[in-house]
Scaffold this active site. Structure first.
Site, PDB file in Angstrom:
ATOM      1  N   GLY A  20       0.779  -1.226   0.000  1.00 23.38           N
ATOM      2  CA  GLY A  20       0.000   0.000   0.000  1.00 23.38           C
ATOM      3  C   GLY A  20       0.814   1.282   0.000  1.00 23.38           C
ATOM      4  O   GLY A  20       0.322   2.333   0.425  1.00 23.38           O
ATOM      5  N   HIS A 137       0.561   1.164 -13.718  1.00 22.66           N
ATOM      6  CA  HIS A 137       1.261  -0.011 -14.263  1.00 22.66           C
ATOM      7  C   HIS A 137       2.723   0.338 -14.505  1.00 22.66           C
ATOM      8  O   HIS A 137       3.018   1.388 -15.111  1.00 22.66           O
ATOM      9  CB  HIS A 137       0.609  -0.458 -15.577  1.00 22.66           C
ATOM     10  CG  HIS A 137       1.220  -1.684 -16.160  1.00 22.66           C
ATOM     11  ND1 HIS A 137       1.229  -2.901 -15.503  1.00 22.66           N
ATOM     12  CD2 HIS A 137       1.862  -1.896 -17.345  1.00 22.66           C
ATOM     13  CE1 HIS A 137       1.853  -3.799 -16.254  1.00 22.66           C
ATOM     14  NE2 HIS A 137       2.236  -3.218 -17.367  1.00 22.66           N
TER      15      HIS A 137
END
Length: 229
Positions: A20, A137
């Site tokens: 995270g 990404h």
């Protein structure tokens, strides 16, 4: 001072599967105002031990664990392709329904290290309601779609196949084709001679934290501009 109403803020739902750190970057940017007029209303994780949940708790952000297998959509022993596909479709549909039924329905969903590929049963109902979905990404558009993008780029670099010795990162809109949605922002990263894979990963992650904040802020501004019309 009066609190902002929903119409004066962009509600953001973040999805993550692991540590995270990009989620934390988003939290910090919302708090500082770098991502303007916004609030993170919820975190969704699909891995029970995702450390992202600790970050949510530390910042008083509600979170929910919702998993393909643990929540009964797929059996660990399933191998039949048709059953596996049906399980994913049912999971996608259930998660979309859960989000749309929430009192905290988001304006924007940010996939920040979300290790699961959504299909049309999630994307179609979500986007039909005008909710934008963006993804981070670690590769440039059209390069190294899917998993292990950094590792594959590094292998090509070591083999002398990586054009200009450059890889990169992008934030893009999510569509059914994996990592093929319209890019919002990109950043090239040159792999340095003698650099180890772990060093490259660290540099890429540092850049990811910046890019996901910049791209999210851009989309938030667009959403808020549309709300004001």
């Amino acid at each position: 001072m009066a609190q902002n109403t929903d119409s004066e803020q962009c509600s953001i739902l973040v999805m993550a599967s692991g540590n995270g750190s990009n989620f934390q970057a988003l939290i910090d940017a919302v708090t500082s105002g770098q991502i303007p007029n916004s609030r993170i209303t919820q975190l969704v994780v699909n891995r029970g031990k995702a450390y992202a949940t600790k970050r949510a708790e530390a910042n008083n952000i509600p979170w929910e664990y919702f998993n393909l297998i643990s929540h009964g959509f797929q059996s660990k022993t399933d191998t039949d392709p048709a059953k596996l596909q049906q399980a994913r479709e049912n999971y996608d549909a259930a998660l979309a329904k859960k989000i749309l039924a929430s009192d905290q329905r988001p304006d924007l969903i940010v996939l920040a290290g979300w290790m699961y590929i959504f299909g049309e049963h999630f994307l179609d109902p979500i986007t039909a309601e005008g909710i934008r979905v963006i993804n981070l990404h670690p590769a440039l558009p059209g390069k190294y779609d899917g998993v292990n993008a950094i590792e594959r780029a590094y292998e090509d670099f070591k083999a002398g196949r990586l054009e200009g010795n450059k890889t990169g990162i992008m934030v893009h809109y999510v569509i059914k084709q994996v990592d093929r949605g319209e890019p919002l922002m990109t950043r090239e990263i040159e792999i340095q001679q003698g650099e180890e894979l772990e060093q490259l990963k660290e540099r890429i992650h540092e850049n990811e934290h910046q890019l996901i904040v910049e791209a999210t802020a851009k989309v938030v501004r667009e959403i808020m501009a549309a709300k004001s019309q």
